[in-house]
Motif scaffolding. Sequence first.
Motif, PDB file in Angstrom:
ATOM      1  N   GLU A 104      34.232  50.850  45.063  1.00 42.85           N
ATOM      2  CA  GLU A 104      34.392  49.414  44.579  1.00 42.85           C
ATOM      3  C   GLU A 104      33.503  48.090  44.777  1.00 42.85           C
ATOM      4  N   GLU A 105      33.103  48.373  45.845  1.00 42.30           N
ATOM      5  CA  GLU A 105      32.005  47.313  46.317  1.00 42.30           C
ATOM      6  C   GLU A 105      30.841  47.330  45.308  1.00 42.30           C
ATOM      7  N   ALA A 108      31.449  46.413  41.984  1.00 41.51           N
ATOM      8  CA  ALA A 108      31.454  44.825  41.703  1.00 41.51           C
ATOM      9  C   ALA A 108      30.005  44.128  41.936  1.00 41.51           C
ATOM     10  N   LYS A 109      29.006  44.917  42.460  1.00 41.03           N
ATOM     11  CA  LYS A 109      27.634  44.311  42.790  1.00 41.03           C
ATOM     12  C   LYS A 109      26.781  44.633  41.489  1.00 41.03           C
ATOM     13  N   ARG A 111      28.176  45.042  38.415  1.00 41.11           N
ATOM     14  CA  ARG A 111      28.690  43.875  37.550  1.00 41.11           C
ATOM     15  C   ARG A 111      28.220  42.733  37.729  1.00 41.11           C
ATOM     16  N   PHE A 112      27.907  42.419  38.928  1.00 45.18           N
ATOM     17  CA  PHE A 112      27.306  40.929  39.410  1.00 45.18           C
ATOM     18  C   PHE A 112      25.894  40.942  38.823  1.00 45.18           C
ATOM     19  N   ILE A 167      39.621  40.233  37.975  1.00 44.64           N
ATOM     20  CA  ILE A 167      38.574  40.440  39.000  1.00 44.64           C
ATOM     21  C   ILE A 167      39.728  40.373  40.218  1.00 44.64           C
ATOM     22  N   MET A 186      31.551  32.646  40.666  1.00 42.67           N
ATOM     23  CA  MET A 186      31.216  34.266  40.427  1.00 42.67           C
ATOM     24  C   MET A 186      30.015  34.589  41.266  1.00 42.67           C
ATOM     25  N   PRO A 189      29.369  39.788  45.161  1.00 41.07           N
ATOM     26  CA  PRO A 189      30.348  40.386  45.931  1.00 41.07           C
ATOM     27  C   PRO A 189      30.430  40.592  47.228  1.00 41.07           C
ATOM     28  N   THR A 196      37.266  44.214  48.217  1.00 42.25           N
ATOM     29  CA  THR A 196      35.882  43.540  47.651  1.00 42.25           C
ATOM     30  C   THR A 196      36.311  42.364  46.950  1.00 42.25           C
ATOM     31  N   SER A 197      35.744  41.082  47.342  1.00 40.06           N
ATOM     32  CA  SER A 197      36.076  40.035  46.701  1.00 40.06           C
ATOM     33  C   SER A 197      34.888  39.684  45.430  1.00 40.06           C
ATOM     34  N   GLU A 198      35.366  39.326  44.192  1.00 39.28           N
ATOM     35  CA  GLU A 198      34.137  39.498  43.383  1.00 39.28           C
ATOM     36  C   GLU A 198      33.743  37.772  43.033  1.00 39.28           C
TER      37      GLU A 198
END
Length: 240
Positions: A104-105, A108-109, A111-112, A167, A186, A189, A196-198
């Motif tokens: 998941e982390e 998220a990275k 996606r960032f 998110i 945003m 992450p 994980t905080s997005e």
Amino acid sequence: MWDTSNDYRLLVAEKSVDLFLRTIEGANLKGRWNKRKVVDNAKDMIPELQSLYYSYVEPADLAQMPQIDSLKEKANQIIEFLGGESWYRDFLDLANKDEKSKLEEAIAKIRFFLNIILNIDKRLALGPIDDPVIAIDLKVGEIVSVGGHPKADNLLVCNVNIKERAITVVTNDLTVKEANMVAIAMLPPTSFMGITSEGMFLGAGDGILKDVQGEIGEMPKRIPLEALNEARNFVEGFLK
């Protein structure tokens, strides 16, 4: 003449490519996807960005340059080589329970990185702004659920609607509630003990902003300048 060599939007874009490449190399992404093509497209972004550094044109004109179109095209090709629009679901479906947190982390990275590249023209169109926060998105979000962090009593895990998707944001403001309208930076992450905080809620004074004006998923209206300080510091830290 605008100093493109120090434009935070370009600097963060290049740093996000580096983050993406390190993530791809370190993540256990199972399934059918073309790693070589993914990596090659990302690496090809670097000379495109470097050529923009020395263009010395105004940001609005920079947004219209062919290199920007090329960057966005490469990002879309990466999505296809990852498996298409549902790429992240496929990876999650193939992961076992023990792999989910790290995966998941990584997602998220990724996606960032994709968001930074695909929306770079919109940030440049905002004009000649010499501030680190111009390099990332600020969005209005609506909190749809709040739960305790499984490993930390002083943290809450929030599910936040930002229009195009939901998110996860981890916060230490224990007064946050469902239906709060918040402003989110945003940022790259960050994992908080397996969650994980997005992004990061913007706040001023004793807590986060909870009655932010603006459309969900769009840029917030009339937020205190001091609320941007922590996000500004985070972006500068990311670049270092």
